[in-house]
Design an enzyme around this catalytic site. Structure first.
Site, mmCIF file in Angstrom:
data_model
loop_
_atom_site.group_PDB
_atom_site.id
_atom_site.type_symbol
_atom_site.label_atom_id
_atom_site.label_comp_id
_atom_site.label_asym_id
_atom_site.label_seq_id
_atom_site.Cartn_x
_atom_site.Cartn_y
_atom_site.Cartn_z
ATOM 1 N N LYS A 214 12.588 -2.269 -42.517
ATOM 2 C CA LYS A 214 12.877 -3.305 -41.526
ATOM 3 C C LYS A 214 13.035 -4.659 -42.225
ATOM 4 C CE LYS A 214 11.067 -3.356 -37.486
ATOM 5 N NZ LYS A 214 12.271 -3.016 -36.698
ATOM 6 N N SER A 215 13.895 -5.494 -41.664
ATOM 7 C CA SER A 215 14.225 -6.767 -42.303
ATOM 8 C C SER A 215 13.038 -7.725 -42.377
ATOM 9 C CB SER A 215 15.397 -7.438 -41.594
ATOM 10 O OG SER A 215 15.069 -7.714 -40.244
ATOM 11 N N TYR A 217 9.974 -7.135 -43.117
ATOM 12 C CA TYR A 217 9.247 -6.881 -44.355
ATOM 13 C C TYR A 217 10.136 -7.092 -45.575
ATOM 14 C CZ TYR A 217 5.052 -5.026 -42.096
ATOM 15 O OH TYR A 217 3.885 -4.898 -41.387
ATOM 16 N N ALA A 218 11.391 -6.648 -45.503
ATOM 17 C CA ALA A 218 12.295 -6.772 -46.652
ATOM 18 C C ALA A 218 12.457 -8.224 -47.075
ATOM 19 C CB ALA A 218 13.656 -6.170 -46.304
ATOM 20 N N ARG A 219 12.459 -9.151 -46.111
ATOM 21 C CA ARG A 219 12.628 -10.568 -46.427
ATOM 22 C C ARG A 219 11.380 -11.178 -47.048
ATOM 23 N NH1 ARG A 219 16.888 -12.713 -42.089
ATOM 24 N NH2 ARG A 219 17.755 -10.680 -41.511
ATOM 25 N N GLU A 240 5.930 5.201 -48.376
ATOM 26 C CA GLU A 240 5.582 4.457 -49.592
ATOM 27 C C GLU A 240 5.985 3.006 -49.368
ATOM 28 O OE1 GLU A 240 5.899 2.391 -53.291
ATOM 29 O OE2 GLU A 240 7.668 3.038 -52.184
ATOM 30 N N GLN A 259 13.210 2.073 -39.976
ATOM 31 C CA GLN A 259 14.077 2.658 -38.951
ATOM 32 C C GLN A 259 14.642 3.988 -39.427
ATOM 33 O OE1 GLN A 259 18.298 1.342 -37.569
ATOM 34 N NE2 GLN A 259 16.902 0.434 -36.060
ATOM 35 N N TYR A 273 14.790 23.478 -44.302
ATOM 36 C CA TYR A 273 13.512 23.188 -44.973
ATOM 37 C C TYR A 273 12.455 24.209 -44.588
ATOM 38 C CZ TYR A 273 9.898 20.246 -47.091
ATOM 39 O OH TYR A 273 8.884 19.768 -47.893
ATOM 40 N N GLN A 283 2.929 18.349 -42.427
ATOM 41 C CA GLN A 283 1.835 17.538 -42.970
ATOM 42 C C GLN A 283 1.201 16.713 -41.841
ATOM 43 O OE1 GLN A 283 3.871 15.520 -46.142
ATOM 44 N NE2 GLN A 283 4.742 13.949 -44.809
#
Length: 291
Positions: A214-215, A217-219, A240, A259, A273, A283
């Site tokens: 998400k932006s 956090y990315a910013r 992670e 997202q 899978y 999990q």
């Protein structure tokens, strides 16, 4: 292969349970947003984390930190603290066994905060007033100090042998993490934490997903890395979360973290899978690397 829109995600969630719990629409007020969006679904991070706190190697230790680790091992008794709330200000007094002034000077230099007080009879304590520092020490530093004496011992051995520690996905040391549960997780500078989603996913056989950060956090220099959800994989997603900055970073539990985009193939895959009995199938918690 086509990107699936909101009405497809809603229908598959309500009829087939591909996302549980499912939030129909975006929740935004006062939080990092989560829920259904136009062409994806914003997932939340749960309130349990594994914070990467590896043994400190010689190349990363200052002289003060070396003395601090050595003093910690030499100190008698347990590491403890006393916390109080007076006149609206949080106070933390840090005690490390029969620690001496030199040791606590090292602790203060390492933490970068606190006032040294003489407790009498040759004993000293480190008193910390700043609320953010108190929160950081109680949630991150204390678990590390109390649980990682063996790690500190190995760090000293490495200092003497001049070896370095290697992160090995084929032989990962679970002791490199400390467990944390709470509404706000603080990731140390240039480190990372593992988390898991609030949502449980069940991916259809003809679908593959890609997850992007998400932006908000990315910013801030916080990167979320999640591998694709393969056809017929199900479970809680292990996340992670990397802090690429030189400062501690906050992660807010039960709020948006990334997202998920859903892609449906033109044809159904021959092997899913589930067919190949993937090692991360179903999990239920944060799962470390498996071989």
């Amino acid at each position: 292969m086509g990107l699936k829109p909101d009405h497809w995600i809603r229908r598959k969630a309500l009829e087939d349970g591909i996302i549980e719990p499912f939030v129909d629409g975006q929740v935004r007020d006062g939080v990092i947003s989560y829920g259904l969006s136009s062409y994806g679904y914003d997932i939340r991070v749960a309130d349990e984390f594994k914070i990467f706190q590896p043994e400190i190697t010689a190349s990363k230790l200052s002289d003060v930190q070396c003395a601090y680790v050595a003093g910690l091992l030499d100190a008698e008794g347990d590491i403890g603290y006393e916390a109080s709330q007076t006149t609206g200000r949080a106070t933390l007094a840090l005690h490390i066994g029969s620690c001496n002034r030199q040791l606590l000077e090292g602790v203060r230099a390492t933490l970068g905060t606190g006032e040294l007080h003489n407790a009498g009879d040759g004993e000293f304590s480190l008193v910390i007033h700043k609320a953010a520092d108190v929160q950081y020490i109680l949630s991150q530093v204390m678990p590390y100090l109390t649980c990682r004496r063996d790690a500190a011992s190995r760090a000293l051995a490495e200092l003497k042998s001049n070896k370095s520690i290697v992160v090995d996905p084929k032989a990962f040391d679970a002791n490199s993490f400390i467990d944390f549960k709470g509404d706000v997780c603080i990731i140390p500078p240039n480190s990372f934490a593992l988390g898991r989603t609030v949502e449980y996913f069940r991916i259809p056989r003809s679908v593959l997903t890609i997850c992007v950060g998400k932006s908000s956090y990315a910013r801030c220099g916080i990167i979320v890395n999640v591998t694709p959800f393969e056809p017929e994989w199900e479970g809680y997603v292990t996340l992670e979360i990397s802090n690429t900055t030189p400062l501690p970073a906050k992660i807010y539990a039960n709020e948006g973290i990334a997202q998920v985009l859903f892609f449906q193939g033109d044809e159904t895959c021959k092997v899913s899978y589930a067919d190949k009995k993937g090692k991360y199938q179903r999990q239920q918690s944060i799962v470390l690397p498996r071989l």
